[in-house]
Scaffold this motif. Structure first.
Motif, PDB file in Angstrom:
ATOM      1  N   ASP A  73      25.281  18.183 -11.621  1.00 24.78           N
ATOM      2  CA  ASP A  73      23.977  19.154 -11.695  1.00 24.78           C
ATOM      3  C   ASP A  73      22.834  18.034 -11.887  1.00 24.78           C
ATOM      4  O   ASP A  73      21.632  18.369 -11.513  1.00 24.78           O
ATOM      5  CB  ASP A  73      24.187  19.958 -12.719  1.00 24.78           C
ATOM      6  CG  ASP A  73      25.225  21.074 -12.427  1.00 24.78           C
ATOM      7  OD1 ASP A  73      25.570  21.227 -11.327  1.00 24.78           O
ATOM      8  OD2 ASP A  73      25.790  21.865 -13.348  1.00 24.78           O
ATOM      9  N   HIS A  74      22.929  17.115 -13.091  1.00 21.27           N
ATOM     10  CA  HIS A  74      21.760  16.257 -13.139  1.00 21.27           C
ATOM     11  C   HIS A  74      21.447  15.479 -11.844  1.00 21.27           C
ATOM     12  O   HIS A  74      20.210  15.519 -11.608  1.00 21.27           O
ATOM     13  CB  HIS A  74      22.123  15.391 -14.364  1.00 21.27           C
ATOM     14  CG  HIS A  74      22.134  16.298 -15.826  1.00 21.27           C
ATOM     15  ND1 HIS A  74      21.152  17.130 -15.902  1.00 21.27           N
ATOM     16  CD2 HIS A  74      23.027  16.240 -16.736  1.00 21.27           C
ATOM     17  CE1 HIS A  74      21.562  17.338 -17.336  1.00 21.27           C
ATOM     18  NE2 HIS A  74      22.726  16.841 -17.471  1.00 21.27           N
ATOM     19  N   HIS A  75      22.619  15.016 -11.265  1.00 16.91           N
ATOM     20  CA  HIS A  75      22.205  14.343 -10.107  1.00 16.91           C
ATOM     21  C   HIS A  75      21.446  14.998  -8.977  1.00 16.91           C
ATOM     22  O   HIS A  75      20.638  14.206  -8.417  1.00 16.91           O
ATOM     23  CB  HIS A  75      23.811  13.693  -9.446  1.00 16.91           C
ATOM     24  CG  HIS A  75      23.474  12.528  -8.428  1.00 16.91           C
ATOM     25  ND1 HIS A  75      23.422  12.787  -7.048  1.00 16.91           N
ATOM     26  CD2 HIS A  75      23.324  11.165  -8.442  1.00 16.91           C
ATOM     27  CE1 HIS A  75      23.414  11.906  -6.245  1.00 16.91           C
ATOM     28  NE2 HIS A  75      23.410  10.818  -7.236  1.00 16.91           N
ATOM     29  N   LYS A  77      19.673  17.184  -9.317  1.00 17.06           N
ATOM     30  CA  LYS A  77      18.250  17.657  -9.701  1.00 17.06           C
ATOM     31  C   LYS A  77      17.380  16.262  -9.807  1.00 17.06           C
ATOM     32  O   LYS A  77      16.197  16.454  -9.986  1.00 17.06           O
ATOM     33  CB  LYS A  77      18.266  18.329 -11.225  1.00 17.06           C
ATOM     34  CG  LYS A  77      18.664  19.550 -10.968  1.00 17.06           C
ATOM     35  CD  LYS A  77      18.941  19.968 -12.453  1.00 17.06           C
ATOM     36  CE  LYS A  77      19.669  21.451 -12.680  1.00 17.06           C
ATOM     37  NZ  LYS A  77      19.846  21.952 -14.026  1.00 17.06           N
ATOM     38  N   ALA A  79      17.575  14.183 -11.968  1.00 19.56           N
ATOM     39  CA  ALA A  79      17.245  14.165 -13.515  1.00 19.56           C
ATOM     40  C   ALA A  79      17.551  12.595 -14.159  1.00 19.56           C
ATOM     41  O   ALA A  79      18.538  11.976 -13.468  1.00 19.56           O
ATOM     42  CB  ALA A  79      17.915  15.178 -14.317  1.00 19.56           C
ATOM     43  N   HIS A  80      16.658  12.015 -14.861  1.00 26.70           N
ATOM     44  CA  HIS A  80      16.874  10.696 -15.145  1.00 26.70           C
ATOM     45  C   HIS A  80      18.178  10.648 -16.021  1.00 26.70           C
ATOM     46  O   HIS A  80      18.736   9.412 -16.104  1.00 26.70           O
ATOM     47  CB  HIS A  80      15.709  10.354 -16.222  1.00 26.70           C
ATOM     48  CG  HIS A  80      15.819   8.902 -16.848  1.00 26.70           C
ATOM     49  ND1 HIS A  80      15.714   7.806 -16.436  1.00 26.70           N
ATOM     50  CD2 HIS A  80      16.188   8.927 -18.203  1.00 26.70           C
ATOM     51  CE1 HIS A  80      15.924   6.827 -17.270  1.00 26.70           C
ATOM     52  NE2 HIS A  80      16.181   7.277 -18.538  1.00 26.70           N
ATOM     53  N   ILE A  81      18.552  11.800 -16.594  1.00 29.37           N
ATOM     54  CA  ILE A  81      19.856  11.574 -17.465  1.00 29.37           C
ATOM     55  C   ILE A  81      20.973  11.133 -16.748  1.00 29.37           C
ATOM     56  O   ILE A  81      21.977  10.571 -17.213  1.00 29.37           O
ATOM     57  CB  ILE A  81      19.837  12.894 -18.369  1.00 29.37           C
ATOM     58  CG1 ILE A  81      21.306  12.927 -19.195  1.00 29.37           C
ATOM     59  CG2 ILE A  81      20.610  13.987 -17.270  1.00 29.37           C
ATOM     60  CD1 ILE A  81      21.256  14.166 -19.933  1.00 29.37           C
TER      61      ILE A  81
END
Length: 250
Positions: A73-75, A77, A79-81
């Motif tokens: 999900d972060h990837h 988006k 997202a830096h995290i």
């Protein structure tokens, strides 16, 4: 079945011993992936089982499934995290590179927990925080939870030790010698809990109101299945495993 952690050959051996037949139900307690040699091979064995119409196959979300789903999900988006997670856990990007849509679907379909009212069992990956005073009846109710209650519920995928006074979840770097393992003090309020997550290298671990079936497959222990008959009789099947990972709590 206890934690598999990428041990595909041993999973195949255990499934051969179980020999699932018509109307059987298979429950994977979570942590199919990471640490072992063949995550995709494990996922595809479980996917093939889920495709069978004569049996029911259920995967419960473990902390490792949860980590992969959060990374995806972060990837997506940007997202830096996601980069931080990949640096700390290279297996995340490796799995993403190898996994197809059907492989991800196995993780997407994972349930947060499973109940069997007939046997009085609640199956979760990790454990029950001592300050959890209510528990959902259905996965839909679990996913509908909000705020602090939702946060506390998601700790069932990671719980090992709890605070000696408040009973709340403790991270691995936050517990002391007087803080108990959750199953030592669990009072059975939600039923008899069958769980994984904690690798018991000496075999299945029995507590008054809980049974631990992660027997350290990836650490050179065994891969274990709890077998329940319709009449409630319990037995265990296990296969020996070569050591692949060092014994770490994560």
């Amino acid at each position: 079945m206890g934690d598999v952690h990428g041990m595909s050959n041993e999973l195949a051996d255990l499934l051969n011993r179980i020999n699932p037949s018509t109307d059987d139900r298979l429950i994977f307690i979570g942590d199919l992936v990471d640490k072992g040699p063949d995550d995709i091979g494990v996922i595809r064995q479980v996917s093939a089982l889920k495709d069978r119409s004569d049996i029911e196959t259920i995967l419960l979300r473990g902390n490792h499934e949860d980590k992969h789903l959060r990374f995806r999900d972060h990837h997506a988006k940007g997202a830096h995290i996601a980069g931080e997670m990949a640096r700390k856990s290279p297996e995340l990007a490796a799995f993403m590179a190898d996994a197809g849509d059907e492989d991800w679907q196995v993780l997407d379909d994972a349930l947060p927990f499973w109940r069997c009212e007939h046997h009085g069992i609640l199956a979760v990956h990790g454990g029950i925080p001592g300050n959890l005073s209510r528990f959902p009846d259905t996965p839909e109710e679990f996913h509908a939870a909000t705020d602090k209650y939702a946060k506390h519920l998601k700790q069932i995928w990671r719980t090992r030790f709890i605070h000696r006074d408040g009973g709340h979840f403790l991270a691995l770097d936050a517990y002391g010698p007087d803080d108990p393992f959750w199953a030592e003090v669990y009072d059975g309020r939600f039923g008899h809990v069958v769980f994984g997550h904690e690798a018991f290298m000496t075999g299945v671990s029995h507590f008054p109101h809980a049974t631990g079936i992660d027997t350290g497959a990836v650490y050179g222990g065994q891969m274990t299945a709890l077998v329940l008959s319709p009449e409630g009789e319990r037995s265990f099947l296990a296969v020996d495993c070569p050591k692949f990972a060092r014994h770490r709590f994560e």
